[in-house]
Design an enzyme around this catalytic site. Sequence first.
Site, PDB file in Angstrom:
ATOM      1  N   GLU A 152      54.864 111.721  72.090  1.00 32.66           N
ATOM      2  CA  GLU A 152      53.847 110.786  72.387  1.00 32.66           C
ATOM      3  C   GLU A 152      53.992 109.455  71.730  1.00 32.66           C
ATOM      4  OE1 GLU A 152      49.842 112.084  71.847  1.00 32.66           O
ATOM      5  OE2 GLU A 152      49.152 110.488  71.443  1.00 32.66           O
ATOM      6  N   ARG A 207      39.502 112.364  69.442  1.00 32.16           N
ATOM      7  CA  ARG A 207      40.095 111.415  68.514  1.00 32.16           C
ATOM      8  C   ARG A 207      40.156 111.828  67.013  1.00 32.16           C
ATOM      9  NH1 ARG A 207      40.289 106.382  71.147  1.00 32.16           N
ATOM     10  NH2 ARG A 207      41.735 106.078  69.268  1.00 32.16           N
ATOM     11  N   GLU A 241      42.602 115.584  60.828  1.00 29.80           N
ATOM     12  CA  GLU A 241      42.305 116.638  62.102  1.00 29.80           C
ATOM     13  C   GLU A 241      42.702 118.025  61.523  1.00 29.80           C
ATOM     14  OE1 GLU A 241      44.438 115.048  65.661  1.00 29.80           O
ATOM     15  OE2 GLU A 241      43.475 113.341  65.513  1.00 29.80           O
ATOM     16  N   LYS A 262      41.589 109.736  76.814  1.00 34.49           N
ATOM     17  CA  LYS A 262      40.455 109.702  75.696  1.00 34.49           C
ATOM     18  C   LYS A 262      39.367 108.813  76.551  1.00 34.49           C
ATOM     19  CE  LYS A 262      43.371 109.684  71.613  1.00 34.49           C
ATOM     20  NZ  LYS A 262      44.217 108.714  70.797  1.00 34.49           N
TER      21      LYS A 262
END
Length: 424
Positions: free
Chosen positions: A284, A365, A204, A336
């Site tokens: 998270e 994602r 990412e 999401k």
Amino acid sequence: MSQIQSIVARRIWDSRGIPTVEVELALEDGTIGRGIAPAGASRGQHEALELRDAGEAFGGKDVQQALQGLRHEIAPALLGMDAREQAAVDQRLIELDGTPNKSRLGANAIVATSMAVLNAAANSACKPLWRYLAGDAAASLPMPQIQIFGGGAHAGRRVDVQDFMVIAIGATSFEQSLEMTAEVYRHAGLLMQRKGTLMGVADEGGWWPAFSKNEQALDTLVAAIEAAGYTPGLDVGIALDIAASEFFADGKYRLALDNRSLDSNGFAELLMRWIEQYPIVSIEDPLSESDEQGLIDFTREAGHRIQIVGDDYLVTDATRIRAAAACGACNTVLIKPNQIGTMTETRAAIDAAKAVGYKTIVSARSGETEDTMIVHLATGWDAGQLKVGSFARSERMAKWNEGIRIETSSGASLPFANGFRRMA
Ligand code: PGA
Ligand code: ZN
């Protein structure tokens, strides 16, 4: 005018070079709308299922079956439907698939279609998507959660924790939150280069770290915030995505980097120590999706101080969100769209979260494309926060840049959602 006239399905490629599904549909008035399915690498077991071909090609990840279903079943079923009737279209998709987890036609085919219909309807109304979604209701620019180091499934499991992120809690605009994060990201890279711990970038766009302990990541993050000229916990806070389901087995959390194995209580205690020692404002998936009691206990311990976000555990599912609220697990929901499969169900998850007093974070994602739709969803649905990965690689920057466009073109009409300011 806004009847669906034609639907084209094509295979395109995501940010990892893996096939994905794009749907492009045209309305009778000539407008088009496009939708592209993203793809996760650390998925919850209750997510809607993306259809992959298996077999030899592209590591089994081709999407020819999903495209066949789109061309021969989904397209004929939707032709003539009104794109403004999103709920009716999504209901048609759900019935056509006929399975509880969208496994027959594939959540990738279904979500791309649902997204394309929504985009087409907004285009037909000649409105930016966020404005079309908001209507007369409140809208806001979301507070970004931006990754500085990648780990877990996104960096060869080099560190156990999946995302080490920052939130510019002192920022007063979306643009300023990006400026602050850009400096933290840059300084983190410089610090790591100096210490020889920089290996490149992860899936990412966050730095791929060669740390010897999970705490080294937290220490480096604090040092980077300071080197950028900010006060940790005042200007910039830390957010973690532990993605704990990934290293939980047989009742134990196995931290490969620290060479330790902890039970649920032991792991929660470790996280509590981190909360004491570091300016953490959000965690998270602190415990596994299958360790519900652990999540309840941890929320009771830490939920009044920090954000506790359910991703794998809640999978953008309104029913699961209501059940979690009833037992007191988590206080924030990651949203999401491809976890649940349609725009209507995604919106229902946001509504369910707000109804039980949980905060919401719209999220990309790890497998993404140039598509910027989620920025509009976060803004138009007044979600409050947005997570799209790091501050590098164009599939991530496309989203941050879209947020700047929305902010600067909306004048003063659109507030910046900084729900963290009271913490600062
Ligand atoms: P993903 O994970 O690889 O499944 O997209 C991202 C996340 O856990 O938030
Ligand atoms: Zn996650």
